[in-house]
Structure formats: structure tokens, C-alpha cells
Design an enzyme around this catalytic site. Structure first.
Site, mmCIF file in Angstrom:
data_model
loop_
_atom_site.group_PDB
_atom_site.id
_atom_site.type_symbol
_atom_site.label_atom_id
_atom_site.label_comp_id
_atom_site.label_asym_id
_atom_site.label_seq_id
_atom_site.Cartn_x
_atom_site.Cartn_y
_atom_site.Cartn_z
ATOM 1 N N ASP A 23 17.720 -35.840 43.204
ATOM 2 C CA ASP A 23 16.279 -36.068 43.105
ATOM 3 C C ASP A 23 15.703 -35.317 41.917
ATOM 4 O O ASP A 23 16.187 -34.240 41.564
ATOM 5 C CB ASP A 23 15.613 -35.601 44.416
ATOM 6 C CG ASP A 23 14.203 -36.145 44.568
ATOM 7 O OD1 ASP A 23 13.815 -37.048 43.799
ATOM 8 O OD2 ASP A 23 13.488 -35.665 45.457
ATOM 9 N N ASN A 71 13.803 -47.444 47.648
ATOM 10 C CA ASN A 71 13.653 -47.521 46.188
ATOM 11 C C ASN A 71 13.354 -48.936 45.687
ATOM 12 O O ASN A 71 12.890 -49.119 44.561
ATOM 13 C CB ASN A 71 14.906 -46.991 45.469
ATOM 14 C CG ASN A 71 15.057 -45.484 45.539
ATOM 15 O OD1 ASN A 71 16.162 -44.947 45.428
ATOM 16 N ND2 ASN A 71 13.955 -44.760 45.701
#
Ligand code: FPP
Length: 248
Positions: A23, A71
């Protein structure tokens, strides 16, 4: 943050399976006034570094959260750029994976990925199928709840078809219907970028994983920091619900 260059953890004390939530690519880019895609490109370089380091150390399974079911909601231009980057990465790493005995695997609903990406994945998986030194698993269009739901539907269907006694369903029956069937559970789960969440990653499998959160953004994550986390892991006592004395 800087890290003393540690040596690899002592033999027998390092994890067989490391899973990573990569991330912070977007924030890395924003700090530098770059596009998010540039952050992902730099992130792909970190992927290369960490795959190499894992192989050198002797980690047998490395699982990377590359694209979640959530996503898909990102701007289509970012999704397209991530897919193109994935294809480029697979093609550029194919030779090194072959050379280093790395087998490529995926978890997630890859049927949602663009056809060209699926073809590239299939061909790299086929080329590396006989490799046994390390399994690199990319979580693509992956969501832990979706994975568990899929397994539950499969169990329900087998029960409805009379192939399974609902009363006798075991953890193993469910685990064998997950994308990760046959893989060991992750011993160590790392998340970069300071967020302290699991974000729908390996929900079933991470039940007893050791968790490590680092503020480092994924593009800045280094082999040195990885080794330092592996060393810290080596010093942790894993009890699996037992007492320290029982573990010995
Ligand atoms: C999270 O950063 C990262 C992703 C959603 C994608 C991960 C992709 C890579 C590391 C590069 C390509 C992968 C491979 C396997 C070659 P973010 O965009 O959520 O960052 P932010 O939270 O700072 O916005």
C-alpha cells in the site's frame, strides 16, 4: 526511516509463507507531484526487489495483494494502467522466474481481468509450472469475503447434491474450496503505508498470522526493512492459542 542492514533470520526461524499488502503507491506519487501511475511503476520495482530477496532468503511462498475486488472501482484509466503494468512486469520477469525456480500462481477471480492479461498470466504460469523453489502468488481481483462466499456456495451445492453431510462439514472442507487450496497459511502478514487494516485480504488464512504494519510507503520499502521485519518475526513466539509453556 533507515534500517541497519540486518542479516537474514536464523535458519528454521523464518516464515514459510509471507503475504504482503502493498500500500502507498498513490501517496508516494502525490508527495512528489507525480501521477498515481508513476507510483505504481515505482511499486512494481519494489515488487521485483522483494521477490528477489524472498527467493534468496529461502521463503517458499510469497503472496502479494496486487489488485483487490474493490480496486475495480478506481478510475478506469488507473485500472488500465495497472493491468498494462502487470503484463509488462510478467513479461520482464519471466526469464528470471525460470532461472530462479519460481512458480507463478494467482488467487482471485482472474476471469475479470482483460483477456491479454489472462493470456500472459496463463503463459507465465505454464512456463514456470515445474518450478519448486518458491511460489509467487499474485492476488488479482481478489477479495477474502468473495473467496469465502464462493467456498460456502460450493459446500451448499455439494450438500444439496447429497455429496456432503452438512453436519459433518470440516474446516478442511471449506479450506479446500478456497483459492489458496493446498497452500500453507501465511505465517507473516505485512502491510505498508501505515494503515492498520486487513482490507479483505486472506481473511480465513490469516487467522494465526503474525501481523506487521510499517509506515513506509510501498515504493520506499527496501530489502533492508524486509530483513529487519523477518528478524523481528523470528523473535516472536507463536502460540496458536496455547500457553507459552506448552509451546516450550
Ligand atoms: C496500493 O497503493 C497498491 C495497489 C492498489 C496496487 C499494487 C500494485 C503494485 C505494487 C504495482 C504493480 C504490481 C505488480 C505485481 C507488478 P494505493 O494506490 O492504494 O496507494 P495510496 O493508498 O497511497 O493511494
Amino acid at each position: 526511516m533507515s534500517f541497519k542492514a540486518p542479516s537474514p533470520p536464523p535458519p528454521g526461524r523464518f516464515p514459510a509463507h509471507v503475504a504482503i499488502i502493498m500500500d502507498g503507491n498513490g501517496r508516494w506519487a502525490k508527495i512528489r507531484s507525480l501521477s498515481r501511475v508513476k507510483g505504481h511503476e515505482k511499486g512494481a520495482e519494489t515488487v521485483r526487489t522483494i521477490v528477489r530477496a524472498s527467493r534468496e532468503i529461502g521463503i517458499s511462498h510469497l503472496t502479494l495483494y496486487a489488485f483487490s475486488t474493490e480496486n475495480w472501482q478506481r478510475p478506469s484509466s488507473e485500472v488500465a494502467a495497472l493491468m498494462a503494468l502487470l503484463s509488462r512486469f510478467l513479461n520482464s520477469e519471466r526469464a528470471e522466474m525460470l532461472e530462479n525456480g519460481i512458480r507463478l500462481s494467482t488467487i482471485g477471480d482472474v476471469s475479470r481481468l482483460p483477456a491479454e492479461v489472462q493470456q500472459t498470466l496463463d503463459s507465465v504460469k505454464a512456463d514456470t509450472a515445474k518450478n519448486t523453489d518458491m511460489v509467487l502468488t499474485l492476488a488479482l481481483s481478489y477479495g477474502g469475503r468473495e473467496e469465502i462466499l464462493r467456498a460456502a456456495k460450493s459446500l451448499a451445492k455439494d450438500a444439496a447434491d447429497g455429496k456432503l453431510d452438512p453436519e459433518g462439514v470440516t474446516e478442511q472442507d471449506l479450506a479446500s474450496r478456497l483459492y489458496t487450496a493446498g497452500m500453507p497459511d501465511p505465517d507473516l502478514l505485512i502491510r505498508t503505508s501505515g494503515e492498520m487494516r486487513i482490507s479483505n485480504f486472506l481473511l480465513w488464512q490469516a487467522a494465526y498470522s503474525e501481523l506487521f504494519f510499517t509506515p513506509t510507503l510501498w515504493p520506499d520499502f527496501t530489502k533492508e526493512e524486509y530483513l529487519s521485519i523477518l528478524n523481528e518475526y523470528a523473535g516472536r513466539e507463536r502460540r496458536f492459542g496455547k500457553t507459552g509453556e506448552q509451546i516450550g
